[in-house]
Design a protein around this motif. Structure first.
Motif, PDB file in Angstrom:
ATOM      1  N   LEU A  17       0.826  -1.279   0.120  1.00  0.00           N
ATOM      2  CA  LEU A  17       0.058   0.025  -0.086  1.00  0.00           C
ATOM      3  C   LEU A  17       0.839   1.206   0.101  1.00  0.00           C
ATOM      4  O   LEU A  17       0.726   2.321  -0.651  1.00  0.00           O
ATOM      5  CB  LEU A  17      -0.691   0.042   1.288  1.00  0.00           C
ATOM      6  N   GLY A  18       1.911   1.254   0.535  1.00  0.00           N
ATOM      7  CA  GLY A  18       2.789   2.326   0.852  1.00  0.00           C
ATOM      8  C   GLY A  18       3.767   2.244   2.047  1.00  0.00           C
ATOM      9  O   GLY A  18       3.647   1.396   2.686  1.00  0.00           O
ATOM     10  N   VAL A  19       4.644   3.326   2.172  1.00  0.00           N
ATOM     11  CA  VAL A  19       5.705   3.502   3.136  1.00  0.00           C
ATOM     12  C   VAL A  19       5.563   4.592   3.647  1.00  0.00           C
ATOM     13  O   VAL A  19       5.364   5.794   3.058  1.00  0.00           O
ATOM     14  CB  VAL A  19       7.156   3.005   2.441  1.00  0.00           C
ATOM     15  N   ASP A  20       5.741   4.657   4.900  1.00  0.00           N
ATOM     16  CA  ASP A  20       5.569   5.725   5.950  1.00  0.00           C
ATOM     17  C   ASP A  20       7.067   6.066   6.636  1.00  0.00           C
ATOM     18  O   ASP A  20       7.637   4.944   7.072  1.00  0.00           O
ATOM     19  CB  ASP A  20       4.682   5.812   6.953  1.00  0.00           C
ATOM     20  N   SER A  21       7.541   7.220   6.416  1.00  0.00           N
ATOM     21  CA  SER A  21       8.878   7.476   6.934  1.00  0.00           C
ATOM     22  C   SER A  21       8.830   8.737   7.593  1.00  0.00           C
ATOM     23  O   SER A  21       8.323   9.773   7.174  1.00  0.00           O
ATOM     24  CB  SER A  21      10.039   7.461   5.766  1.00  0.00           C
ATOM     25  N   ARG A  22       9.211   8.941   8.836  1.00  0.00           N
ATOM     26  CA  ARG A  22       9.198   9.991   9.717  1.00  0.00           C
ATOM     27  C   ARG A  22      10.248  10.068  10.844  1.00  0.00           C
ATOM     28  O   ARG A  22      10.471   9.018  11.413  1.00  0.00           O
ATOM     29  CB  ARG A  22       7.591  10.066  10.393  1.00  0.00           C
ATOM     30  N   GLY A  93       1.888   5.851  -3.132  1.00  0.00           N
ATOM     31  CA  GLY A  93       2.144   5.101  -2.108  1.00  0.00           C
ATOM     32  C   GLY A  93       2.456   6.079  -1.026  1.00  0.00           C
ATOM     33  O   GLY A  93       2.895   5.736   0.151  1.00  0.00           O
ATOM     34  N   HIS A  94       1.857   7.224  -1.105  1.00  0.00           N
ATOM     35  CA  HIS A  94       2.226   8.495   0.020  1.00  0.00           C
ATOM     36  C   HIS A  94       0.860   9.028   0.578  1.00  0.00           C
ATOM     37  O   HIS A  94       0.045   9.407  -0.579  1.00  0.00           O
ATOM     38  CB  HIS A  94       3.064   9.211  -0.486  1.00  0.00           C
ATOM     39  N   VAL A  95       0.650   9.284   1.604  1.00  0.00           N
ATOM     40  CA  VAL A  95      -0.610   9.982   2.229  1.00  0.00           C
ATOM     41  C   VAL A  95      -0.016  10.940   3.064  1.00  0.00           C
ATOM     42  O   VAL A  95       1.200  10.756   3.749  1.00  0.00           O
ATOM     43  CB  VAL A  95      -1.581   9.264   2.735  1.00  0.00           C
ATOM     44  N   ASP A  96      -0.821  12.200   3.480  1.00  0.00           N
ATOM     45  CA  ASP A  96      -0.283  13.071   4.406  1.00  0.00           C
ATOM     46  C   ASP A  96       0.024  12.310   5.867  1.00  0.00           C
ATOM     47  O   ASP A  96      -0.645  11.625   6.178  1.00  0.00           O
ATOM     48  CB  ASP A  96      -1.429  13.928   4.803  1.00  0.00           C
TER      49      ASP A  96
END
Length: 106
Positions: A17-22, A93-96
């Motif tokens: 679905l996507g990747v989250d990096s923070r 693959g990016h959302v806020d």
């Protein structure tokens, strides 16, 4: 894919679905040290197994919750990122990003 260790279920990955990096600021991080979290979110279809806690006792009472009920739960803010990815299926693959404010955000 095996998610059996944590849930007892056997699953098949249907798609990334996507990747989250923070970056988690030191002031918010549990250890008080700035660090980066990277999370990969997948759509997985359950193909077998039986819901149970982890063998080592790390999860004792897992539950299966219908998606419509998730917004009313106390949950990690990353759950909202996963929900947004699953609902919108963005080509990038990016959302806020969801706000970071500790493990339990909502």
């Amino acid at each position: 894919m095996s998610c059996a260790r944590e849930t007892g279920y056997e699953g098949v990955v249907e798609r990334l679905l996507g990747v989250d990096s923070r970056v988690i600021p030191a002031a918010v991080a549990l250890a008080g040290v700035e660090h980066q979290n990277v999370g990969a979110f997948y759509r997985v279809r359950v193909v077998g197994g039986r819901l149970r806690g982890e063998m080592n006792g790390a999860t004792v009472e897992p539950t299966w919750t219908p998606l419509a009920e998730v917004p009313s739960l106390r949950r990690s803010s990353l759950v909202d990122t996963g929900l947004a990815l699953a609902q919108t299926l963005p080509a990038t693959g990016h959302v806020d990003s969801t706000p970071v404010g500790g493990l339990i955000q909502h």
